[in-house]
Design a protein around this motif. Structure first.
Motif, PDB file in Angstrom:
ATOM      1  N   ASP A 179       0.827  -1.210   0.000  1.00 54.86           N
ATOM      2  CA  ASP A 179       0.000   0.000   0.000  1.00 54.86           C
ATOM      3  C   ASP A 179       0.864   1.263   0.000  1.00 54.86           C
ATOM      4  O   ASP A 179       0.512   2.260  -0.647  1.00 54.86           O
ATOM      5  N   ILE A 224       2.144   1.756  -3.510  1.00 56.87           N
ATOM      6  CA  ILE A 224       1.069   2.257  -4.369  1.00 56.87           C
ATOM      7  C   ILE A 224       0.829   3.752  -4.121  1.00 56.87           C
ATOM      8  O   ILE A 224       0.654   4.539  -5.061  1.00 56.87           O
ATOM      9  N   ALA A 225       0.851   4.122  -2.856  1.00 56.14           N
ATOM     10  CA  ALA A 225       0.654   5.530  -2.503  1.00 56.14           C
ATOM     11  C   ALA A 225       1.774   6.394  -3.078  1.00 56.14           C
ATOM     12  O   ALA A 225       1.530   7.490  -3.612  1.00 56.14           O
ATOM     13  N   LEU A 231       3.626   5.650  -5.715  1.00 54.79           N
ATOM     14  CA  LEU A 231       3.446   5.684  -7.174  1.00 54.79           C
ATOM     15  C   LEU A 231       2.401   6.726  -7.574  1.00 54.79           C
ATOM     16  O   LEU A 231       2.577   7.462  -8.554  1.00 54.79           O
ATOM     17  N   ASN A 232       1.317   6.786  -6.811  1.00 60.99           N
ATOM     18  CA  ASN A 232       0.271   7.763  -7.102  1.00 60.99           C
ATOM     19  C   ASN A 232       0.790   9.199  -6.921  1.00 60.99           C
ATOM     20  O   ASN A 232       0.475  10.094  -7.715  1.00 60.99           O
ATOM     21  N   GLU A 233       1.574   9.390  -5.857  1.00 55.29           N
ATOM     22  CA  GLU A 233       2.132  10.722  -5.611  1.00 55.29           C
ATOM     23  C   GLU A 233       3.104  11.114  -6.719  1.00 55.29           C
ATOM     24  O   GLU A 233       3.140  12.281  -7.141  1.00 55.29           O
ATOM     25  N   GLU A 263       3.021  10.064  -9.859  1.00 56.01           N
ATOM     26  CA  GLU A 263       2.240  10.341 -11.060  1.00 56.01           C
ATOM     27  C   GLU A 263       1.585  11.723 -10.985  1.00 56.01           C
ATOM     28  O   GLU A 263       1.565  12.469 -11.973  1.00 56.01           O
ATOM     29  N   ASP A 264       1.062  12.034  -9.814  1.00 54.91           N
ATOM     30  CA  ASP A 264       0.449  13.355  -9.633  1.00 54.91           C
ATOM     31  C   ASP A 264       1.482  14.461  -9.828  1.00 54.91           C
ATOM     32  O   ASP A 264       1.202  15.501 -10.460  1.00 54.91           O
TER      33      ASP A 264
END
Length: 207
Positions: free
Chosen positions: A159, A162-163, A165-167, A169-170
Motif C-alpha cells: 500500500d 502504491i501511494a 506511485l500515485n504521488e 504520477e500526480d
C-alpha cells in the motif's frame, strides 16, 4: 549627474519621517529655514501644525509668516517638471504642496513618472510570476527524484508503494502543466519589458 543626485536626495528626503522637536529646537528654530526644507521635500505647508503641537508644550509658537516664506522658496525647487517626473518614477506621492502657479508643470512630470513606475511594476510582477513557477518546477522535479528513490527501498508495504506511485504520477502531471505554462510567462515578461522600453524611450527627455 548633479541634477540627478539632487533629485535623488529630494526623493529620499520625502521618505524620511520627521522627528518631533524638543525644547531646544523650538527655542532656536529658524522657521524660514524649516519651511524651506519642508517645501524642498514636497511636504505640505500644513506640516507646521506638527511643529506647533511639539512646541506648544514648551511655550513656543512657530513664526508662520517666516515658515511660509521659506516653504514657498523650497517649493520652487521641488515643484519642477523634472522633479515631478522623478517623484512619480520612484513611486512617491504628491502631498498637494506646490503653489498653484507651479502645480500644473509639476503634475505633468509626475504623471509621466507614474506611467513609467507602473510599467516597471508590471515587469517586476511578470518576472516574479516566472520565478515562482520556476521554483515550483524545481521543487516538483526534486520531489519526483526523492520519491522514486524511496520507492525502491526495502521495508515498504504494498500500500505504501502504491501511494508513492500515485504521488509520483500526480507530481509528473503537475510538472507537465507547470512546464507548459512557462512559455506564456516568458512572453508576459517580454511584453512587459518591451512596454517599459517604449516608455523609457518616450520619456527620454527626462534623462
Amino acid at each position: 549627474m548633479l541634477k540627478q543626485a539632487a533629485l535623488l536626495c529630494i526623493t529620499l528626503a520625502m521618505l524620511t519621517a520627521c522627528a518631533s522637536m524638543d525644547k531646544s529646537e523650538c527655542l532656536t528654530a529658524d522657521w524660514r529655514t524649516i519651511g524651506f526644507e519642508d517645501g524642498a521635500k514636497g511636504k505640505n505647508e500644513t506640516a507646521i501644525s506638527e511643529y506647533r503641537q511639539d512646541c506648544a508644550d514648551h511655550g513656543v509658537t512657530p513664526d508662520l509668516t517666516a515658515y511660509r516664506r521659506g516653504h514657498r522658496e523650497g517649493a520652487e525647487q521641488y515643484c519642477t517638471h523634472r522633479n515631478g517626473f522623478a517623484v512619480g518614477r520612484s513611486g512617491g506621492s504628491y502631498q498637494s504642496s506646490c503653489p498653484s502657479a507651479l502645480e500644473a508643470d509639476f503634475l505633468s512630470g509626475f504623471r509621466d513618472g507614474q506611467q513609467l513606475y507602473q510599467l516597471q511594476r508590471a515587469v517586476n510582477a511578470a518576472r516574479s510570476a516566472f520565478d515562482k513557477q520556476q521554483r515550483l518546477l524545481t521543487q516538483l522535479e526534486q520531489d519526483i527524484v526523492v520519491k522514486t528513490e524511496l520507492l525502491v527501498e526495502d521495508g515498504l508495504t504494498r500500500d505504501e508503494r502504491i501511494a508513492l506511485l500515485n504521488e509520483i504520477e500526480d507530481a509528473k502531471h503537475l510538472l507537465i502543466e507547470t512546464a507548459d505554462y512557462m512559455p506564456e510567462l516568458e512572453q508576459n515578461i517580454n511584453r512587459a519589458e518591451q512596454a517599459l522600453a517604449r516608455g523609457e524611450k518616450n520619456f527620454a527627455k527626462y534623462q
